[in-house]
Design a protein around this motif. Sequence first.
Motif, short mmCIF file in Angstrom:
data_model
loop_
_atom_site.label_atom_id
_atom_site.label_comp_id
_atom_site.label_asym_id
_atom_site.label_seq_id
_atom_site.Cartn_x
_atom_site.Cartn_y
_atom_site.Cartn_z
N ARG B 100 0.84 -1.20 0.00
CA ARG B 100 0.00 0.00 0.00
C ARG B 100 0.88 1.25 0.00
NH1 ARG B 100 -2.53 -0.18 4.96
NH2 ARG B 100 -4.00 -1.64 4.04
N SER B 181 -9.90 8.03 4.01
CA SER B 181 -9.78 6.85 3.18
C SER B 181 -8.43 6.91 2.47
CB SER B 181 -10.89 6.83 2.12
OG SER B 181 -10.66 7.89 1.21
N ASN B 182 -8.12 5.83 1.73
CA ASN B 182 -6.87 5.85 0.95
C ASN B 182 -6.90 6.93 -0.12
OD1 ASN B 182 -5.70 3.82 2.41
ND2 ASN B 182 -6.48 2.20 1.06
N VAL B 185 -5.75 10.04 1.47
CA VAL B 185 -4.29 10.01 1.68
C VAL B 185 -3.57 10.32 0.37
CG1 VAL B 185 -2.36 8.51 2.30
CG2 VAL B 185 -4.47 8.42 3.63
N PRO B 257 -1.32 9.60 6.80
CA PRO B 257 -2.21 8.46 7.03
C PRO B 257 -2.83 8.48 8.42
CG PRO B 257 -0.11 7.72 6.14
CD PRO B 257 0.04 9.17 6.41
N GLY B 261 -6.17 9.28 7.08
CA GLY B 261 -6.47 7.97 6.54
C GLY B 261 -7.59 7.29 7.31
N SER B 265 -5.63 2.42 6.16
CA SER B 265 -4.69 3.31 5.46
C SER B 265 -3.32 3.28 6.10
CB SER B 265 -5.20 4.75 5.47
OG SER B 265 -6.45 4.83 4.85
#
Lengths: 280, 311
Positions: B100, B181-182, B185, B257, B261, B265
């Motif tokens: 990730r 959320s990602n 980020v 994050p 995040g 995340s």
Amino acid sequence: MEPRSTRVVLAVWSTLVILFLWIPLALIVLYAFNKSNVQSWPIPAFTTHWFHAAWTSEVQTSLELSLKVGAIATGIAIVLGSAAAFGVARFRFFGREAVSFLLVLPIALPGIVTGIALSSAFETVHIDLSVWTIVTGHATFCVVIVYNNVLARLRRTSPSLIEASQDLGADGLQTFRFVVWPVLSTALVAGGLLAFALSFDEVIVTTFTAGSQNTIPLLILGYIRLGQQLPVVNVIACAMITLTVIPVLLAQRLMRDTGVLRRGAGNVTEAVESAQVTAV
Amino acid sequence: MAASLDAAQGLSHRPPGRPVRAARLRLSGLFWRHPWAKALLLLAPPLLAFILVYAASLVALFVSSFWTVDPFTSELKHVWNVDNYKTLWQAGAYHSIALRTIGIAAAVTLADAVLAFPLGYFMGRIAGGRSRAFIFVAVLLPLWSSYLVRVYIWRLILDDKGILNWTLQKVGLPAANIGYSNWAVWLIFTYVWLPFMILPVYGALERIPESYLEASRDLGAGNWTTFRRVVLPLALPGVVAGSIFTFSLTLGDYVTPLLAGGASSQFIGNVVYDSIGSQQTPFAAAFAAVPLAVMGVYLLLARKLGAFEAL
């Protein structure tokens, strides 16, 4: 010359990217005047109340610590950074690249690596976390800022000027005072300002070297994580954004002024060079 | 200049005493005859400080990644082993965190390159002196303004009740709801590191001599061919130089994050941060070695592409 349509598209794109960079900064200024405790949009009502309310003893203590650390770290950076820059610019020796590499390392490596390396080193040799451990952490990455600025300036200055000064009978001190210093001073001030700005804003290395003390960024990081005191965070954020303008614009002006003796042209180029290497 | 002239005249009015002056000249002569002495005097303090404090800490950290922590006393045990690296290699959770981190770092780099290239081109090759200087400052100021503040403001923007959803609703689009959320980020990293991409790309594009483009056209190449065969290869080192910043800064971060995040995340930096908090320094050191190794490989590749000349 590019076709007109291409130029228009590029101009529009550039405007949008600049807006993308600036709209959030404008928003933080607006939020500082948000009357509500809830940070939603649209802002229901405006007030200047928080500017007054944000001046708490916690904020004052943190500000004092931040200023102190920034000043000491910048001082150390100016001494060590310019000494290293002179050494590297004026002498050819084995391992010259290694010096640059070593000095750039603290900003080239992720901050967390520097942070945990220093904190575990302090623990190993039983040094309690204090102002001085924060200063040590900040000085490691501030040195390279001054180093880059001074080095860029020295590379643009012809070394024959120094020889000329010596041929005319000046001793080392006079040469420094009347030939080197006028060229160098603005680069030194610019480097110092940027180093201070970097120190004032640093979060990651500070987290690991501060212990229970709070610098301004650590204080607002704590508030943001807990969702507390957000109006105070807004005010500090607004102040930090507006205050960065001063050292950066000043440094920018100083870097453009390459002194009386320049070799090669390019004001923006020097600024780009130091900004880039600096800004890791 | 005027000031220093005045000062120079001032000095000639009050020359230093003869013996002092003689001593100073002797000292200067000494340094002139033995340049290495001067070099040593200049370089020893910064180098010693860096080697003793910084390099030593880094080496100690790396060494400690081969040690373990006693689970009962939480004392560091100096027993050489590769258990920490084994854990990293075997546990699937750490794979997905590492992937990730690297994936988002790559996506951030790509987005920044796409945003920065046209701006760099406009700045370096089309804009006149004044507007170029204006854009330069407009890029430089966000670069230097507080990182934490810029992450924080995006939290407010992307919040469910923030300005993004409000704007989308006003123009009749469905709410984005990408806060925590990602996506958040990725977007925030793209925003925060964008100036680091713009500056080197601009630098590389500005340096391309106009005559190269004229030559290309004289040889019959159209605009597109000139761009693809002349401009792009010459600008590539600048893009790669920028990507070193965007990629490595994302790779080592944990604050974005943490603040923006969601539950899934976590970055490498977050695991490192948490391990330090729970006294697991050796494991933290081992995991921190992962972004370092990735960056090492990346820098080798970048050197091949000539990015260091563009720095």
